[in-house]
Design a protein around this motif. Sequence first.
Motif, PDB file in Angstrom:
ATOM      1  N   GLU A 242      75.403 112.218  95.536  1.00  0.00           N
ATOM      2  CA  GLU A 242      76.710 112.871  95.503  1.00  0.00           C
ATOM      3  C   GLU A 242      77.802 111.879  95.112  1.00  0.00           C
ATOM      4  OE1 GLU A 242      77.535 114.843  99.169  1.00  0.00           O
ATOM      5  OE2 GLU A 242      75.668 116.001  99.151  1.00  0.00           O
ATOM      6  N   LEU A 243      77.715 110.673  95.648  1.00  0.00           N
ATOM      7  CA  LEU A 243      78.720 109.663  95.326  1.00  0.00           C
ATOM      8  C   LEU A 243      78.653 109.249  93.864  1.00  0.00           C
ATOM      9  CD1 LEU A 243      78.586 107.348  98.474  1.00  0.00           C
ATOM     10  CD2 LEU A 243      80.322 109.017  97.888  1.00  0.00           C
ATOM     11  N   ARG A 244      77.449 109.264  93.302  1.00  0.00           N
ATOM     12  CA  ARG A 244      77.297 108.887  91.896  1.00  0.00           C
ATOM     13  C   ARG A 244      78.049 109.844  90.964  1.00  0.00           C
ATOM     14  NH1 ARG A 244      71.633 107.360  93.094  1.00  0.00           N
ATOM     15  NH2 ARG A 244      71.449 105.106  92.825  1.00  0.00           N
ATOM     16  N   GLN A 245      78.305 111.057  91.436  1.00  0.00           N
ATOM     17  CA  GLN A 245      78.989 112.040  90.607  1.00  0.00           C
ATOM     18  C   GLN A 245      80.503 111.898  90.655  1.00  0.00           C
ATOM     19  OE1 GLN A 245      76.799 113.695  88.829  1.00  0.00           O
ATOM     20  NE2 GLN A 245      75.195 112.713  90.061  1.00  0.00           N
ATOM     21  N   MET A 246      81.012 111.012  91.484  1.00  0.00           N
ATOM     22  CA  MET A 246      82.453 110.846  91.640  1.00  0.00           C
ATOM     23  C   MET A 246      82.944 109.726  90.732  1.00  0.00           C
ATOM     24  SD  MET A 246      82.695 111.223  95.781  1.00  0.00           S
ATOM     25  CE  MET A 246      81.955 112.635  96.606  1.00  0.00           C
ATOM     26  N   PRO A 247      83.734 110.044  89.713  1.00  0.00           N
ATOM     27  CA  PRO A 247      84.154 109.038  88.726  1.00  0.00           C
ATOM     28  C   PRO A 247      84.847 107.830  89.339  1.00  0.00           C
ATOM     29  CG  PRO A 247      84.697 111.247  87.983  1.00  0.00           C
ATOM     30  CD  PRO A 247      84.251 111.372  89.406  1.00  0.00           C
ATOM     31  N   GLY A 248      85.630 108.041  90.392  1.00  0.00           N
ATOM     32  CA  GLY A 248      86.389 106.939  90.988  1.00  0.00           C
ATOM     33  C   GLY A 248      85.524 105.901  91.667  1.00  0.00           C
ATOM     34  N   LEU A 249      84.254 106.244  91.932  1.00  0.00           N
ATOM     35  CA  LEU A 249      83.365 105.326  92.639  1.00  0.00           C
ATOM     36  C   LEU A 249      82.335 104.674  91.719  1.00  0.00           C
ATOM     37  CD1 LEU A 249      82.653 107.282  95.946  1.00  0.00           C
ATOM     38  CD2 LEU A 249      84.295 105.452  95.567  1.00  0.00           C
ATOM     39  N   LYS A 250      82.369 105.001  90.437  1.00  0.00           N
ATOM     40  CA  LYS A 250      81.349 104.484  89.524  1.00  0.00           C
ATOM     41  C   LYS A 250      81.362 102.961  89.435  1.00  0.00           C
ATOM     42  CE  LYS A 250      80.488 108.427  86.508  1.00  0.00           C
ATOM     43  NZ  LYS A 250      80.528 108.948  85.107  1.00  0.00           N
ATOM     44  N   SER A 251      82.548 102.377  89.364  1.00  0.00           N
ATOM     45  CA  SER A 251      82.615 100.916  89.250  1.00  0.00           C
ATOM     46  C   SER A 251      82.108 100.237  90.513  1.00  0.00           C
ATOM     47  CB  SER A 251      84.053 100.477  88.958  1.00  0.00           C
ATOM     48  OG  SER A 251      84.918 100.862  90.020  1.00  0.00           O
ATOM     49  N   ILE A 252      82.393 100.860  91.661  1.00  0.00           N
ATOM     50  CA  ILE A 252      81.912 100.300  92.926  1.00  0.00           C
ATOM     51  C   ILE A 252      80.387 100.404  92.992  1.00  0.00           C
ATOM     52  CG2 ILE A 252      81.984 100.499  95.444  1.00  0.00           C
ATOM     53  CD1 ILE A 252      84.784 101.610  95.189  1.00  0.00           C
TER      54      ILE A 252
END
Length: 343
Positions: A242-252
Motif C-alpha cells: 500500500e505504501l508503495r502506491q503513495m507517490p510521496g513515499l517513493k523516495s523514502i
Amino acid sequence: MLPMPSTNQDLRCPGFCDCRFPSSIDVANHKGNIPDMVTCRCGEDSGNGLQWQWYKDDESDAHIVGRNIIFHPTYSQGTAIARGEQPLQHDKVHFWEMRVITALAGTDVMFGIGTDSVNLEQFKFHFVSALGTNAQSWGYSYNGKIQHCGDQLPYGQKFSQGCLVGIFLDRTRGHLEFYLNRRSLGVAYTNIPTDPHVKIYPMVCSTAAKSVIRLINSTSQPATLQLRAFQSLVKHPEKLEELRQMPGLKSIMQSYWFLAPPVRYSRSSTDYELDLGDEAVLSSSKLRLGRKQKYRESDDVNIDEEDLYANAHKIPLRRNDSGDEEYAASIHEFCDEYFHYLL
C-alpha cells in the motif's frame, strides 16, 4: 515442533537469475580478466550504488579489480582475505550485496565482517574457514554454516555460482543478518560490538583458485525512527505494498530498498519457487523453527502464501531482556504512530 526436512539441507540454492556464467573449465583455461566472462542481462550488476569498495593490498592473493575480488588468480596455496576500504560507522545500519561470479569449491568461501585486529595474511599458507576462527570476525560459509569463535553452526542453504549474498549489519544494536538471493535468513549474531572505538569492516575470504566475488550494492543509513518503521513494516507485505502506491513515499522507499528488496528467481529453477520462502528461513535452530511454527498457527496473522515476501520476514527483529516479544509490539505501535503522522 516441526522437524527439519533432511532434503533442504542437501539442496544447493539455485542462482538468482538466468545470466550466463562461465563454467569451471572455462575459468581454469581463461588467461584474461575472469569478470569479463560474465554477461549480465538482468541489470543487477548495475546495483543501487556503492558507498564503499574493496581495499587494495598489493601483497594479498586477493586482487581487487574495480568491484571484483579475484582470489588466487594463478593458483591457491592457502586462504586469502579481502576487506572493505573503510570501517562501518557505529551509529548506522549497513547493507551490502555480493554476486558469486564463479563456481565455489574447496575448503571454504566465506562472507562476513571482522575488526581491524584481523590479520589478513594469517592464513596465507593454510586452507581454513578464516572468518569466525576467533572473536574478531564473524562469517557465513558457502556450505550454509555460520562461524564465530571457531564454533560452526547450521544456518541456511548451500550456495554457489550466480547467487546473491547480502549482509545486514546493525551496529546500533549489534545484530548481524545474512541474506541469500534477497531473502533474509534471520539474525545470525547479536554480539557485534557497538563500541564506537571498535572498527569493523566487511570481509570475504576464499581458498578456491580463480574464485571471483563482485560487490554490487553497499549502503549505510542512520538508525532513525523512519528506518525502524520500515523495518517493522516488511513483516506485513500487504501494508508495504500500500505504501508503495503513495507517490510521496517513493523516495523514502528507495532509500530503504534493502529492507524489502525486489526478488527475481531464475526461470530455469521454477521447481524451487514454491519452497524458497520456507527454505530461506529454515535453520537447525529450534528457536527459529519455533517462531516459524508460531506464525503459521497464529490466527492473527493473515499471510498470503503466494506472496514472494511472505515467509521471508516472519522472524521478529529482536526480543527484550525477559525473552518475550513485547518489544516488537511496542515497535509496531511507534511505527503506526509515525506513519499516521506522515500521512
